[in-house]
Design a protein around this motif. Structure first.
Motif: not given
Lengths: 301, 250
Positions: A163, A166, A171, A174, A198, A202
Motif C-alpha cells: 500500500e 503504491k 507500482y 507494490s 495495480l 500501471q
C-alpha cells in the motif's frame, strides 16, 4: 439475553466491526453498559477478545473513558508489559495525543521499547503506522522493509508495504509485495483483485497498455473465480474490458473480452439489485461500493 | 456381597476423575512460558518458511516473478545469509544439552512425563491393592470367546463365561469413557486425558517445531534450495486460461 450474548452475536454477524464507522459506533455504544455489567468481570477468552474490540471501537468513536477502562482491565489481567497490551496502550496514547510533539514523544518511547526488545512486532508495527501518520513515508517504508527481512511470512506487513509503495507511485515494488502476500495466502481473492487494479493503473500511466490490461483482466478473473460474488473483482473486470473494447481490443481475443464484459455487467447488475433491495444474504456489501457499481452500470443501461 | 463390590467401584471412579483433574492443573502449573526467540533465530525460521511457501504456492506467481524469487532465495540459502550463527557452518551439530533453548524443551518434556508418571504409579498401586483379579459385572448379552482377552484381563480362569467383566478391564473401559467428562469439567484442551498424552509420547515429532535441538539449520536451507530448484522446472501459473474458465463455469 445478557449484554455479553448480545455483543458476541453482534460480533459474529460483523466479524470486523472496525471496518466501517457504523458498526464501530454500534459496538462502542454498548461499551459503557458492558463495562458496568457483571459479565465484564468474567475471565474467558471471548470476554478479553471483546475488551480488545470495545477498546478499539471506543477509541474510534472518541469514547476515551471507556477505552481507558478497557485498557486498564486488560493491563490488570495480562500485565502492562506484554507486547500486545503495550501496543494497545500505544494506540490509546496515539489516539488521545493532542499535538504533534506529544506524538513525537510516543515515537521516542516506541524506539526505546524496540531497542530493548527487537522482536516486539506489535510495537514495531505501531511505530511504522505512527511514522506514516506523522507524514514520513520514507522512514516507514525503511522500517517495513526491515521488518519483512526478518519476518517474510507476515502477510499484514507485506500488504501494508504494498500500500505504501503504491502511494509513492512505485507500482512494480507494490506488485512484488502483493505477490509475497499471495505466497502466504494463495487463495486471497482480494489480493488478486488488488493486483488487477495495480496492473490497470500501471497500464494507464505509461507502460504497455494492451499487455497491462490483459494482465488486469486475468487477475480480476482469478479473483471472481475464487469468490463468485466479489464486487470489486467484477467491477474491475467490467472497467478493464470496457477500456480494452474502447481501444479496439488489442492483446486479447475479442469474443473473450466481450463475453467477460457481458458477464461482469450481469453479475454487477444482480449484486446491485439484490443489495439495494436488502435481500437476505446480500447485506454484507459496502454501500459505497454498491453505489459505485451502480454508477458504472448506469450509462450502459 | 453385591453391595460391597459396588462401593469401592464408585470410589475408584471418583478417584480417577479427581486424579485427572489434579493432573491437568499440575501440568498447567509446571508449564513454563514459551521462551522468546531472538531476532536472528526468528529470521532463520521465517526465511526458511518463506522458501517453503514459495515452493508450495509457486503457481500463484507469473513465471518471471517466480524465477527471480527462486534465484535470489537459492543464492541466499546457499550462501547461508539467514543463518543464526554463520560461523557454525560445517561444524558437527552441537550437543543438544548445551543449547539453552533445547534444554528448555527437554525440561518441558520431562515435566510433562513426570505429571503423567506420578499419578499413574499411584493409581495403579491403588488398583492393585484393592481390585486385582475379581469380576465386577456381567454384560446383559452373550459374546464370543474372542472377547475374553478384552473383557477379562487380570483373571486367569479359562472356563469363565465371557459375559463377566473383570475389574481391570472395567478400569480400561472407564479410562476411555472419561474423556468426555474431562472435556466437560476442564474444557476441551485439557491435559488430564491420558490418551492424548500417550499419543504425544508415541509421536513426539508431530508437535515439535521444525527447529528442534540437534538439527543443522544450514542443511535444512541447502535441502530447501534444492527443492526450490526442482520445483522451478514444473512451474505452472494458475491464472493461465482463467478467462476461459470464468466464461465457462461462472
Amino acid at each position: 439475553m445478557t449484554i455479553l450474548q448480545t455483543l458476541m452475536s453482534y460480533l459474529s454477524l460483523h466479524p470486523q466491526p472496525l471496518k466501517t464507522p457504523s458498526t464501530s459506533l454500534q459496538l462502542a455504544q454498548h461499551a459503557p453498559t458492558f463495562l458496568s455489567s457483571s459479565d465484564a468481570s468474567r475471565d474467558t477468552q471471548e470476554v478479553w477478545f471483546l475488551y480488545e474490540q470495545l477498546l478499539l471501537s471506543s477509541l474510534r468513536c472518541e469514547d476515551d473513558s471507556s477505552a481507558r477502562l478497557c485498557l486498564q482491565r486488560l493491563g490488570d489481567r495480562f500485565g502492562v508489559k506484554t507486547s500486545r497490551v503495550r501496543a494497545l496502550t500505544g494506540l490509546y496514547d496515539e489516539a488521545t495525543a493532542s499535538s504533534k510533539p506529544a506524538l513525537e514523544e510516543i515515537l521516542k518511547r516506541y524506539n526505546k521499547l524496540i531497542s530493548e526488545d527487537p522482536t516486539n512486532t506489535p510495537i514495531e508495527k505501531r511505530r511504522i503506522t505512527l511514522l506514516q501518520s506523522l507524514g514520513r513515508p520514507d522512514e516507514a517504508i525503511t522500517a517495513l522493509t526491515k521488518l519483512v527481512t526478518h519476518s517474510p511470512t507476515d502477510a499484514e506487513a507485506w500488504s501494508h508495504l504494498a500500500e505504501m509503495y503504491k502511494d509513492q507511485g512505485l507500482y512494480s515494488q507494490s506488485v512484488f509485495c502483493l505477490e509475497e502476500v499471495l505466497l502466504i495466502h494463495p487463495n486471497a481473492y482480494n489480493i488478486h483483485a488488488r493486483l488487477g487494479e495495480l496492473a490497470y493503473i500501471q497500464a494507464l500511466t505509461g507502460g504497455n497498455e494492451a499487455e497491462g490490461c490483459a494482465d488486469a483482466v486475468r487477475y480480476f478473473c482469478r479473483s471472481v473465480e475464487l469468490c463468485e460474488w466479489y464486487l470489486r473483482g467484477w467491477y474491475g473486470l467490467r472497467l478493464v474490458t470496457d477500456r480494452i473494447l474502447a481501444q479496439g481490443g488489442k492483446g486479447m481475443k475479442k469474443e473473450t473480452v466481450e463475453g467477460l464484459n457481458l458477464k461482469a455487467t450481469k453479475r454487477l447488475a444482480e449484486i446491485v439489485r439484490r443489495a439495494t433491495a436488502g435481500e437476505e444474504g446480500w447485506k454484507g456489501f459496502d454501500p459505497a461500493e454498491v453505489q459505485a457499481a451502480k454508477e458504472l452500470l448506469e450509462p450502459a443501461s | 456381597m453385591k453391595k460391597r463390590r459396588n462401593e469401592p467401584e464408585a470410589d475408584r471412579r471418583y478417584l480417577k476423575i479427581l486424579t485427572g483433574v489434579l493432573r491437568h492443573y499440575a501440568t498447567v502449573l509446571m508449564q513454563s512460558d514459551p521462551k522468546k526467540l531472538d531476532l536472528k533465530a526468528l529470521k532463520e525460521q521465517r526465511n526458511l518458511m518463506r522458501g517453503i511457501n514459495l515452493r508450495q504456492n509457486a503457481g500463484q506467481l507469473p513465471l518471471h516473478s517466480f524465477i527471480s524469487r527462486k534465484n535470489t532465495l537459492v543464492a541466499d540459502y546457499k550462501r547461508g545469509a539467514y543463518l543464526k550463527d554463520p560461523e557454525s557452518v560445517g561444524k558437527p551439530a552441537g550437543n543438544p544439552m548445551s543449547d539453552p533453548a533445547g534444554m528448555d524443551q527437554m525440561m518441558n518434556m520431562l515435566k510433562g512425563n513426570m505429571a503423567m508418571i506420578v499419578p499413574q504409579t499411584l493409581i495403579m498401586g491403588w488398583i492393585n491393592a484393592f481390585f486385582s483379579g475379581f469380576v465386577i459385572m456381567k454384560l446383559p448379552f452373550p459374546l464370543t470367546i474372542r472377547f475374553k482377552t478384552m473383557l477379562q484381563s487380570g483373571i486367569a480362569t479359562r472356563d469363565l463365561d465371557v459375559r463377566w467383566v473383570s475389574s481391570l478391564s472395567w478400569y480400561f473401559l472407564n479410562l476411555f469413557g472419561l474423556r468426555s467428562i474431562f472435556n466437560y469439567i476442564l474444557g476441551s484442551d485439557n491435559s488430564a486425558d491420558q490418551m492424548s498424552a500417550q499419543m504425544q509420547q508415541m509421536n513426539p515429532a508431530a508437535g515439535a517445531s521444525m527447529f528442534g535441538p540437534g538439527q543443522d539449520p544450514n542443511k535444512m536451507f541447502l535441502a530447501e534450495a534444492e527443492n526450490l530448484e526442482v520445483a522451478g522446472g514444473t512451474h505452472e501459473w494458475v491464472i493461465e486460461g482463467v478467462e476461459d474458465r470464468v466464461l465457462q463455469f461462472l
